[in-house]
Design a protein around this motif. Structure first.
Motif, PDB file in Angstrom:
ATOM      1  N   GLY A  37       0.812  -1.215   0.000  1.00 25.90           N
ATOM      2  CA  GLY A  37       0.000   0.000   0.000  1.00 25.90           C
ATOM      3  C   GLY A  37       0.843   1.262   0.000  1.00 25.90           C
ATOM      4  O   GLY A  37       0.517   2.242  -0.690  1.00 25.90           O
ATOM      5  N   ARG A  81      -9.070  -9.416   3.769  1.00 25.39           N
ATOM      6  CA  ARG A  81      -8.770  -8.636   2.567  1.00 25.39           C
ATOM      7  C   ARG A  81      -9.883  -7.655   2.210  1.00 25.39           C
ATOM      8  O   ARG A  81      -9.626  -6.544   1.776  1.00 25.39           O
ATOM      9  CB  ARG A  81      -8.538  -9.607   1.407  1.00 25.39           C
ATOM     10  N   ASP A  84     -13.710  -3.519   5.480  1.00 24.93           N
ATOM     11  CA  ASP A  84     -13.601  -2.059   5.456  1.00 24.93           C
ATOM     12  C   ASP A  84     -12.809  -1.553   6.660  1.00 24.93           C
ATOM     13  O   ASP A  84     -12.043  -0.591   6.545  1.00 24.93           O
ATOM     14  CB  ASP A  84     -14.985  -1.412   5.420  1.00 24.93           C
ATOM     15  N   LYS A  87      -9.147  -2.175   5.939  1.00 26.61           N
ATOM     16  CA  LYS A  87      -8.680  -1.224   4.917  1.00 26.61           C
ATOM     17  C   LYS A  87      -8.436   0.148   5.541  1.00 26.61           C
ATOM     18  O   LYS A  87      -7.421   0.793   5.262  1.00 26.61           O
ATOM     19  CB  LYS A  87      -9.693  -1.117   3.780  1.00 26.61           C
ATOM     20  N   LYS A  91      -4.865   1.974   5.842  1.00 26.70           N
ATOM     21  CA  LYS A  91      -4.713   3.302   5.248  1.00 26.70           C
ATOM     22  C   LYS A  91      -4.159   4.274   6.288  1.00 26.70           C
ATOM     23  O   LYS A  91      -3.280   5.084   5.989  1.00 26.70           O
ATOM     24  CB  LYS A  91      -6.052   3.807   4.703  1.00 26.70           C
TER      25      LYS A  91
END
Length: 132
Positions: A37, A81, A84, A87, A91
């Motif tokens: 990422g 994977r 939310d 993620k 992030k």
């Protein structure tokens, strides 16, 4: 009776020993996803750096295989994977790493500077990048 009790104890302790932590707590999996990422964010924001996309793709595929080797099911891997919450957490970790590396959002040169540092170090992130 004693044999049954021993068998029960052994089966209970085997269950405890085989309990797996969430994938987010497996550093080789979570850390590599984070590195991918970060590399993606650098290559997206720096015109002087490209991503080694085939290498990144192979890296992600090998992570799925490694997770299966560690005993995780496809459903567990997909849940991690596609989550939310995961993620968003990744992030946030990515953005924190970029800030610590001197990146200023919207300033391409700062992404390029960090990218060059990662490439020169030969880090996991740098291995996914190349200078144009």
């Amino acid at each position: 009776m004693r044999a049954m009790i021993m068998a029960l104890i052994l089966s209970l302790t085997a269950g405890i020993a085989s309990a797996k932590p969430p994938l987010r707590e497996v550093p080789e999996i979570d850390g590599t996803i984070l590195a991918v990422g970060i590399a993606d964010e650098i290559r997206t924001n720096c015109p002087d750096i490209s991503g080694r996309l085939a290498k990144a793709y192979r890296t992600v595929l090998s992570l799925k295989s490694r997770a299966r080797d560690l005993g995780y099911s496809n459903a567990e891997i997909d849940a991690y994977r596609k989550s939310d919450a995961e993620k968003a957490r990744l992030k946030g970790a990515r953005d924190a790493y970029l800030r610590q590396g001197g990146v200023a959002q919207g300033q391409a040169a700062s992404y390029c500077d960090l990218g060059r540092v990662e490439i020169e170090k030969g880090s996991q992130i740098g291995a996914l990048l190349r200078m144009n």
